[in-house]
Design a protein around this motif. Structure first.
Motif, PDB file in Angstrom:
ATOM      1  N   GLY A   1      52.400  29.152  28.333  1.00 26.34           N
ATOM      2  CA  GLY A   1      52.640  29.728  29.657  1.00 26.34           C
ATOM      3  C   GLY A   1      52.542  31.240  29.653  1.00 26.34           C
ATOM      4  N   PHE A   2      53.089  31.869  28.608  1.00 22.84           N
ATOM      5  CA  PHE A   2      52.994  33.325  28.506  1.00 22.84           C
ATOM      6  C   PHE A   2      51.584  33.770  28.185  1.00 22.84           C
ATOM      7  N   ALA A   3      50.858  33.008  27.414  1.00 18.97           N
ATOM      8  CA  ALA A   3      49.495  33.389  27.021  1.00 18.97           C
ATOM      9  C   ALA A   3      48.526  33.332  28.188  1.00 18.97           C
ATOM     10  N   THR A   4      48.768  32.461  29.164  1.00 19.14           N
ATOM     11  CA  THR A   4      47.842  32.321  30.293  1.00 19.14           C
ATOM     12  C   THR A   4      48.285  33.121  31.509  1.00 19.14           C
ATOM     13  N   ARG A   5      49.416  33.775  31.445  1.00 18.93           N
ATOM     14  CA  ARG A   5      49.914  34.567  32.565  1.00 18.93           C
ATOM     15  C   ARG A   5      49.153  35.884  32.610  1.00 18.93           C
ATOM     16  N   HIS A   6      48.775  36.306  33.814  1.00 25.27           N
ATOM     17  CA  HIS A   6      48.041  37.554  33.979  1.00 25.27           C
ATOM     18  C   HIS A   6      48.847  38.489  34.864  1.00 25.27           C
ATOM     19  N   SER A   7      48.743  39.767  34.596  1.00 25.46           N
ATOM     20  CA  SER A   7      49.350  40.752  35.476  1.00 25.46           C
ATOM     21  C   SER A   7      48.362  41.899  35.638  1.00 25.46           C
ATOM     22  N   GLU A   8      48.441  42.541  36.756  1.00 21.82           N
ATOM     23  CA  GLU A   8      47.500  43.606  37.069  1.00 21.82           C
ATOM     24  C   GLU A   8      48.205  44.612  37.962  1.00 21.82           C
ATOM     25  N   SER A   9      47.949  45.874  37.753  1.00 23.81           N
ATOM     26  CA  SER A   9      48.439  46.913  38.649  1.00 23.81           C
ATOM     27  C   SER A   9      47.364  47.187  39.688  1.00 23.81           C
TER      28      SER A   9
ATOM     29  N   GLU B   1      36.273  28.627  39.908  1.00 25.23           N
ATOM     30  CA  GLU B   1      36.762  28.127  41.189  1.00 25.23           C
ATOM     31  C   GLU B   1      36.727  29.147  42.323  1.00 25.23           C
ATOM     32  N   GLY B   2      36.195  30.321  42.112  1.00 25.09           N
ATOM     33  CA  GLY B   2      36.251  31.292  43.184  1.00 25.09           C
ATOM     34  C   GLY B   2      35.334  32.473  42.981  1.00 25.09           C
ATOM     35  N   VAL B   3      35.356  33.333  43.972  1.00 23.65           N
ATOM     36  CA  VAL B   3      34.519  34.524  43.987  1.00 23.65           C
ATOM     37  C   VAL B   3      35.374  35.710  43.569  1.00 23.65           C
ATOM     38  N   GLY B   4      34.828  36.574  42.748  1.00 20.82           N
ATOM     39  CA  GLY B   4      35.552  37.751  42.318  1.00 20.82           C
ATOM     40  C   GLY B   4      35.335  38.927  43.249  1.00 20.82           C
ATOM     41  N   GLY B   5      35.970  40.032  42.926  1.00 17.56           N
ATOM     42  CA  GLY B   5      35.808  41.252  43.697  1.00 17.56           C
ATOM     43  C   GLY B   5      37.140  41.839  44.103  1.00 17.56           C
ATOM     44  N   PRO B   6      37.116  42.915  44.892  1.00 12.82           N
ATOM     45  CA  PRO B   6      38.364  43.570  45.290  1.00 12.82           C
ATOM     46  C   PRO B   6      39.141  42.730  46.296  1.00 12.82           C
ATOM     47  N   ARG B   7      40.461  42.700  46.122  1.00 13.57           N
ATOM     48  CA  ARG B   7      41.357  41.998  47.040  1.00 13.57           C
ATOM     49  C   ARG B   7      42.489  42.935  47.427  1.00 13.57           C
ATOM     50  N   VAL B   8      42.738  43.072  48.726  1.00 12.46           N
ATOM     51  CA  VAL B   8      43.869  43.869  49.207  1.00 12.46           C
ATOM     52  C   VAL B   8      45.124  43.036  49.026  1.00 12.46           C
ATOM     53  N   VAL B   9      46.086  43.560  48.261  1.00 12.91           N
ATOM     54  CA  VAL B   9      47.338  42.841  48.057  1.00 12.91           C
ATOM     55  C   VAL B   9      48.475  43.425  48.902  1.00 12.91           C
TER      56      VAL B   9
END
Length: 114
Positions: A15-23, A100-108
Motif C-alpha cells: 500500500g505504501f509502495a503504490t501510494r503517490h503524492s505530488e505538490s 486507464e486515462g489521459v495525462g496532462g495538467p489538472r487543476v486541483v
C-alpha cells in the motif's frame, strides 16, 4: 498467526509502495469561464496569445471571502459570465498518462484573488 502477520505486513508495504503524492505547481493569472462554469481560459500575462484552458469542475475553490468549497456544488468563483475576467491563483498537478486515462495538467484547486 505468524502467516497472518506476514500477509498483513506484505499488504501494508504494498500500500505504501503504490501510494503517490505530488505538490501542485502554483500559477497566477486571469480566468475567463465557459458558460457552464466547468472550464476556464487561463491567461498568465497580458498577451492574448498566451492562453491555456483548464477543466475546473470538481476542483476545490475559494472565493474572495476565503471560504473553501469542495468543487461539487457548482461553478467556481470565476462564475459563468464568458465576458468577465477574474484574477485567480491555480494549483496544477501534472498527471502521467496511464492505461486507464489521459495525462496532462489538472487543476486541483482555484482561488479567486479579486
Amino acid at each position: 498467526m505468524a502467516v497472518g502477520v506476514v500477509v498483513a505486513a506484505v499488504f501494508g508495504v504494498g500500500g505504501f509502495a503504490t501510494r503517490h503524492s505530488e505538490s501542485a505547481d502554483v500559477v497566477e493569472g486571469w480566468a475567463m469561464p465557459n458558460g457552464h462554469g466547468t472550464a476556464i481560459a487561463f491567461y498568465e500575462g497580458n498577451d492574448p496569445r498566451d492562453v491555456g484552458s483548464h477543466i475546473v469542475v470538481g476542483a476545490s475553490w475559494a472565493g474572495r471571502d476565503g471560504l473553501w468549497h469542495d468543487g461539487t456544488d457548482g461553478p467556481t468563483c470565476a462564475g459563468t459570465d464568458t465576458t468577465t475576467k477574474t484574477r485567480v491563483r491555480l494549483g496544477i498537478v501534472y498527471v502521467e498518462p496511464g492505461r486507464e486515462g489521459v495525462g496532462g495538467p489538472r487543476v486541483v484547486w482555484l482561488r479567486c484573488l479579486d
